[in-house]
Write an enzyme that holds these catalytic residues in place. Structure first.
Site, PDB file in Angstrom:
ATOM      1  N   ARG A 201       0.823  -1.316  -0.107  1.00  0.00           N
ATOM      2  CA  ARG A 201       0.019  -0.142  -0.208  1.00  0.00           C
ATOM      3  C   ARG A 201       0.987   1.287  -0.014  1.00  0.00           C
ATOM      4  NH1 ARG A 201      -2.194  -3.603   3.743  1.00  0.00           N
ATOM      5  NH2 ARG A 201      -3.998  -4.163   3.414  1.00  0.00           N
ATOM      6  N   LYS A 226      -1.955  -1.329   7.487  1.00  0.00           N
ATOM      7  CA  LYS A 226      -3.659  -1.222   7.674  1.00  0.00           C
ATOM      8  C   LYS A 226      -4.277  -1.826   8.734  1.00  0.00           C
ATOM      9  CE  LYS A 226      -7.630  -0.653   4.769  1.00  0.00           C
ATOM     10  NZ  LYS A 226      -8.449  -0.910   3.508  1.00  0.00           N
ATOM     11  N   HIS A 294      -3.854   3.182  -5.876  1.00  0.00           N
ATOM     12  CA  HIS A 294      -4.102   1.945  -5.229  1.00  0.00           C
ATOM     13  C   HIS A 294      -4.215   0.714  -6.203  1.00  0.00           C
ATOM     14  CE1 HIS A 294      -5.054  -0.346  -1.534  1.00  0.00           C
ATOM     15  NE2 HIS A 294      -6.082  -0.859  -2.188  1.00  0.00           N
ATOM     16  N   ARG A 297      -1.681  -1.530  -6.577  1.00  0.00           N
ATOM     17  CA  ARG A 297      -1.668  -2.806  -5.598  1.00  0.00           C
ATOM     18  C   ARG A 297      -2.556  -4.047  -6.263  1.00  0.00           C
ATOM     19  NH1 ARG A 297      -1.094  -4.912  -0.375  1.00  0.00           N
ATOM     20  NH2 ARG A 297      -3.377  -5.613   0.601  1.00  0.00           N
ATOM     21  N   HIS A 320      -3.488  -9.543   2.983  1.00  0.00           N
ATOM     22  CA  HIS A 320      -5.057  -9.514   2.909  1.00  0.00           C
ATOM     23  C   HIS A 320      -5.332 -10.602   4.354  1.00  0.00           C
ATOM     24  CE1 HIS A 320      -4.989  -7.575  -1.087  1.00  0.00           C
ATOM     25  NE2 HIS A 320      -5.913  -7.077  -0.517  1.00  0.00           N
ATOM     26  N   TYR A 329      -9.582  -7.866  -4.725  1.00  0.00           N
ATOM     27  CA  TYR A 329      -8.715  -7.006  -5.252  1.00  0.00           C
ATOM     28  C   TYR A 329      -7.682  -7.837  -6.062  1.00  0.00           C
ATOM     29  CZ  TYR A 329      -8.532  -3.626  -1.452  1.00  0.00           C
ATOM     30  OH  TYR A 329      -8.934  -2.354  -0.759  1.00  0.00           O
TER      31      TYR A 329
END
Length: 347
Positions: A201, A226, A294, A297, A320, A329
């Site tokens: 990120r 995150k 983003h 990513r 994740h 994603y």
């Protein structure tokens, strides 16, 4: 028994004194309302379920929100603090003058519908409702304001929507890299390359320090992520070379451990390099108005899947926590899947 007296202003005050309970009082416009409240309250005390609602009736939502921002938000990451400050403005505008006790599920649903009608994205409204819900959770569990339920819990939340599926074409990546590498600050090009190669990120990349990078083992140790879970990210050969170049940056001031550093602030300290405006200008010049940073990513994670890594392997790299989020994603190119199907049939 309750004591009910008429006040000089013409209202009626009910006062309850009961052993084992704090003295409780409330003022009403009519004697009948005072009688009804007294009977209900005494009954709750007898049954052991009485909760004084006076604090939540006296405190406005605006005051509670101000306390939340001061006591709770400040314990979170700076990016989250900034996001909550923005959400708080909209919540305060709508609920600010209500007492906490007056904020009902119906009122919250009305707020949700109004925000959506104003054209706000589903996820924006979901984030605002999450803040509102957490405020009530804190008020119930920690502040002791006499709130009996969280009005946000049982209302319908806007659907999160589908994950973005923006992918970079080979031509787009070439154009993007050529442009960022020509920028006067070489850190911009390094950051973009690392995002594409590792799937980290933006906040994770900007927070990397010299001590986090191990070129010999070809890994980067991320401690500030995150989801607050540290992880070790393996580096491709390209990413390793980029980090090597960044670590040798001759412009890094002495004593600065940040790999990607910005200009000194008013306090003389350097924060991570910020390039939001530069990124916007570059996208505009290339015609990539729908490209988010983003998305790099997304691209990196999808390429890891296309390379044949398992979901668990990809998740250990990307960070994740759930396979469901990972799938949101991960977007595979249909044409690449066609080629893979052809190879299977040829075997």
């Amino acid at each position: 028994m309750a004591t009910i007296v008429k006040t000089p202003s013409g209202t009626w005050k009910a006062l309850i004194r009961k052993i084992g309970w704090p003295t409780t009082s409330k003022t009403f416009r009519t004697k009948r309302d005072a009688d009804d409240w007294s009977r209900r309250t005494e009954d709750e005390m007898v049954r052991g379920v009485f909760i004084s609602r006076s604090p939540s009736e006296r405190m406005t939502f605006g005051a509670a929100l101000k306390r939340y921002i001061s006591e709770v938000s400040t314990t979170k990451k700076l990016k989250t603090q900034s996001s909550e400050a923005g959400s708080a403005k909209h919540l305060d505008k709508f609920f600010g003058k209500y007492s906490l006790a007056a904020v009902s599920s119906e009122l919250v649903a009305s707020y949700r519908d109004q925000r959506l009608a104003d054209g706000k994205a589903n996820n924006t409204v979901r984030i605002e409702l999450a803040l509102l819900s957490h405020l009530f959770t804190i008020a119930i569990q920690e502040w002791g304001l006499g709130i009996t339920y969280n009005p946000v819990v049982n209302i319908r939340k806007p659907s999160p929507g589908e994950g973005r599926d923006r992918r970079l074409t080979v031509t787009e990546q070439e154009q993007l890299l050529n442009t960022v590498k020509q920028h006067s600050n070489p850190m911009l090009g390094w950051i973009v390359m690392i995002a594409i190669e590792t799937g980290m990120r933006q906040s994770e990349i900007l927070g990397i320090r010299h001590s986090h990078v191990d070129l010999k083992r070809r890994v980067v140790r991320l401690s500030d992520t995150k989801n607050d879970s540290s992880r070790t990210v393996p580096l491709t050969r390209v990413a390793t070379e980029v980090f090597k170049t960044a670590l040798e940056n001759p412009l890094r001031p002495s004593g600065i451990d940040l790999i990607f550093f910005g200009e000194p602030g008013k306090d003389g300290k350097r924060s991570p390099y910020q390039f939001k405006k530069i990124w916007g200008d570059i996208k505009k010049s290339l015609g990539f108005v729908d490209l988010h940073f983003h998305d790099l990513r997304h691209e990196a994670v999808s390429r890891l899947v296309e390379a044949g890594l398992s979901d668990q392997e990809v998740a250990s790299i990307s960070g994740h926590k759930s396979m469901q989020m990972l799938r949101r994603y991960t977007h595979l190119r249909a044409e690449d899947l066609v080629k893979k199907l052809d190879r299977l049939q040829d075997e």
